[in-house]
Design a protein around this motif. Structure first.
Motif, short mmCIF file in Angstrom:
data_model
loop_
_atom_site.label_atom_id
_atom_site.label_comp_id
_atom_site.label_asym_id
_atom_site.label_seq_id
_atom_site.Cartn_x
_atom_site.Cartn_y
_atom_site.Cartn_z
N ALA A 123 -26.14 -57.11 84.33
CA ALA A 123 -25.92 -56.20 83.21
C ALA A 123 -27.05 -56.31 82.20
O ALA A 123 -27.49 -55.31 81.63
CB ALA A 123 -24.58 -56.52 82.54
N TYR A 124 -27.54 -57.53 81.98
CA TYR A 124 -28.62 -57.74 81.02
C TYR A 124 -29.90 -57.03 81.47
O TYR A 124 -30.59 -56.40 80.67
CB TYR A 124 -28.87 -59.23 80.85
CG TYR A 124 -29.98 -59.57 79.89
CD1 TYR A 124 -29.82 -59.40 78.52
CD2 TYR A 124 -31.20 -60.06 80.35
CE1 TYR A 124 -30.83 -59.70 77.64
CE2 TYR A 124 -32.22 -60.36 79.47
CZ TYR A 124 -32.03 -60.19 78.11
OH TYR A 124 -33.06 -60.48 77.24
N ARG A 125 -30.22 -57.11 82.76
CA ARG A 125 -31.43 -56.45 83.27
C ARG A 125 -31.33 -54.94 83.17
O ARG A 125 -32.35 -54.25 83.12
CB ARG A 125 -31.67 -56.88 84.72
CG ARG A 125 -32.01 -58.36 84.89
CD ARG A 125 -32.41 -58.67 86.33
NE ARG A 125 -32.53 -60.10 86.54
CZ ARG A 125 -31.64 -60.85 87.21
NH1 ARG A 125 -30.58 -60.26 87.74
NH2 ARG A 125 -31.81 -62.14 87.35
N ASN A 126 -30.10 -54.40 83.15
CA ASN A 126 -29.93 -52.94 83.08
C ASN A 126 -29.97 -52.40 81.65
O ASN A 126 -29.94 -51.19 81.45
CB ASN A 126 -28.59 -52.55 83.73
CG ASN A 126 -28.64 -52.64 85.24
OD1 ASN A 126 -29.71 -52.49 85.85
ND2 ASN A 126 -27.51 -52.91 85.87
N LEU A 127 -30.02 -53.29 80.66
CA LEU A 127 -30.11 -52.84 79.28
C LEU A 127 -31.48 -52.22 79.01
O LEU A 127 -32.46 -52.53 79.68
CB LEU A 127 -29.90 -54.01 78.31
CG LEU A 127 -28.52 -54.67 78.28
CD1 LEU A 127 -28.55 -55.87 77.34
CD2 LEU A 127 -27.45 -53.69 77.85
N GLU A 128 -31.54 -51.36 78.00
CA GLU A 128 -32.82 -50.83 77.55
C GLU A 128 -33.63 -51.99 76.93
O GLU A 128 -33.05 -52.92 76.37
CB GLU A 128 -32.62 -49.73 76.51
CG GLU A 128 -31.94 -48.49 77.06
CD GLU A 128 -32.80 -47.79 78.11
OE1 GLU A 128 -34.04 -47.78 77.95
OE2 GLU A 128 -32.23 -47.26 79.07
N PRO A 129 -34.96 -51.97 77.04
CA PRO A 129 -35.77 -53.07 76.51
C PRO A 129 -35.46 -53.46 75.07
O PRO A 129 -35.35 -54.66 74.77
CB PRO A 129 -37.21 -52.55 76.67
CG PRO A 129 -37.13 -51.66 77.88
CD PRO A 129 -35.80 -51.00 77.79
N PRO A 130 -35.27 -52.52 74.13
CA PRO A 130 -34.93 -52.95 72.76
C PRO A 130 -33.61 -53.71 72.69
O PRO A 130 -33.46 -54.64 71.89
CB PRO A 130 -34.85 -51.63 71.98
CG PRO A 130 -35.68 -50.68 72.76
CD PRO A 130 -35.48 -51.05 74.20
N GLN A 131 -32.64 -53.34 73.53
CA GLN A 131 -31.37 -54.04 73.54
C GLN A 131 -31.52 -55.44 74.13
O GLN A 131 -30.86 -56.38 73.68
CB GLN A 131 -30.34 -53.24 74.35
CG GLN A 131 -29.96 -51.92 73.72
CD GLN A 131 -29.03 -51.11 74.61
OE1 GLN A 131 -29.23 -51.01 75.81
NE2 GLN A 131 -28.02 -50.53 74.01
N GLN A 132 -32.37 -55.58 75.14
CA GLN A 132 -32.63 -56.91 75.70
C GLN A 132 -33.21 -57.84 74.64
O GLN A 132 -32.79 -59.00 74.52
CB GLN A 132 -33.58 -56.80 76.89
CG GLN A 132 -32.98 -56.09 78.10
CD GLN A 132 -34.00 -55.90 79.21
OE1 GLN A 132 -35.20 -55.75 78.95
NE2 GLN A 132 -33.53 -55.90 80.45
N ILE A 133 -34.18 -57.34 73.88
CA ILE A 133 -34.80 -58.16 72.84
C ILE A 133 -33.80 -58.47 71.73
O ILE A 133 -33.74 -59.60 71.22
CB ILE A 133 -36.04 -57.46 72.26
CG1 ILE A 133 -37.10 -57.27 73.36
CG2 ILE A 133 -36.62 -58.26 71.10
CD1 ILE A 133 -37.57 -58.55 74.00
N ALA A 134 -32.98 -57.49 71.36
CA ALA A 134 -31.98 -57.70 70.32
C ALA A 134 -31.01 -58.80 70.73
O ALA A 134 -30.57 -59.60 69.90
CB ALA A 134 -31.22 -56.40 70.04
#
Length: 316
Positions: A82-93
């Motif tokens: 699920a984490y890898r499927n997040l948008e890049p800004p959401q991953q960083i957040a």
């Protein structure tokens, strides 16, 4: 506007506590016999505190660097996917919430006099120290207390088939699919709060402009920052450059002068904040006019108007 998002870590941590039993049933693969490391009498060998602390230090180092790929390897299988499927800004957040530092940094690992890890994350703005305590084992779970400035937080790790995986932070179980939904809801609410505050600030600035120059501004740009030689009708210095351009996170701001019905009445104004990417960026549209009454409605991306209901305290 981003300062509000950065300050919400503590609130988020309280809101996002979910069931550990549910997460274990969904996310954690049971350890294989070879990984269980059982003794000949059937009792399970106590986990190595060094291995657990090293894993946690490596996970926090990845979060400090904003190394999305490396950090995902320290999550359970479903959470990592699920984490890898997040948008890049959401991953960083997500990583900034873990280490409570906004910018990416350089991790520096050392050892305390008691032989326990100390991780320092040095960023361009702030530095965070993570001082590890003595791990507490409970079957295939281990909790590592970590001192963060003036408080201690327990990081939970679970022994899965592929090694130790992060499972909790304080009361929060790191179930990324559920956390993502809740964090997105919180972000939407924060953008709406910012839009409400911005419209009220703009309305106040417009009234101040009218008092100073005896007319309404032709555009929001005239309310913007003033040069060093002083204010003027074209640069009144009443609002930020961002607001003067009609920019607001998740919203577009529109200003309109309403012509008077006759010469005996002054001109009035209207302000509207409309989601730029409904429903992802925001849900509700907002409206305020010369009366100072703030109105709100979910218009599915269309602007709110004077016909929409007033916003009361219970809706904030």
């Amino acid at each position: 506007m981003n300062a509000m998002r950065r300050s919400r870590y503590s609130t988020a941590m309280k809101l996002f506590a979910v069931s550990l039993a549910t997460l274990l049933s969904l996310s954690v693969a049971p350890p294989s016999h070879s990984r269980a490391a059982q003794q000949s009498d059937g009792a399970q060998t106590a986990p190595s505190s060094g291995d657990v602390s090293t894993t946690l230090a490596n996970a926090l180092s990845a979060a400090c660097r904003h190394d999305v790929s490396a950090f995902s390897t320290f999550l359970t299988a479903s959470s990592a996917a699920a984490y890898r499927n997040l948008e890049p800004p959401q991953q960083i957040a997500f990583l900034t919430r873990i280490v409570q530092l906004q910018d990416n940094g350089v991790p520096l690992l050392s050892t305390s006099t008691e032989g326990r890890p100390i991780l320092r994350c040095e960023t361009k703005g702030l530095t965070g120290d993570f001082r590890f305590g003595v791990p507490r084992a409970d079957e295939n779970l281990v909790y590592v207390p970590v001192q963060l400035v003036d408080r201690s937080v327990d990081f939970g790790l679970v022994r899965a088939a592929s090694g130790w995986k992060l499972i909790s932070l304080g009361l929060v179980v790191l179930d990324v699919p559920q956390l993502t939904v809740m964090w997105q809801h919180e972000d939407l609410q924060a953008r709406e709060d910012s839009a409400i505050s911005a419209l009220r600030s703009l309305a106040s600035a417009i009234n101040s402009y009218r008092l100073a120059f005896e007319r309404l501004p032709e555009s929001l740009a005239e309310l913007g920052p003033a040069p060093q030689d002083g204010i003027s009708p074209s640069a009144a210095g009443l609002i930020s450059a961002e607001l003067a351009a009609g920019r607001l996170e998740g919203y577009a701001v529109r200003y309109r002068i309403v012509p008077p019905p006759n010469e005996s009445h002054p001109a009035e104004f209207e302000l509207a904040a409309t989601p730029t990417d409904y429903p992802k960026s925001a849900m509700r549209s907002f409206f305020i006019d010369s009366t100072g009454v703030l109105r709100a409605a979910d218009k599915h991306g269309a602007p709110a108007t004077v016909a929409d209901p007033p916003l009361d305290a219970s809706q904030l």
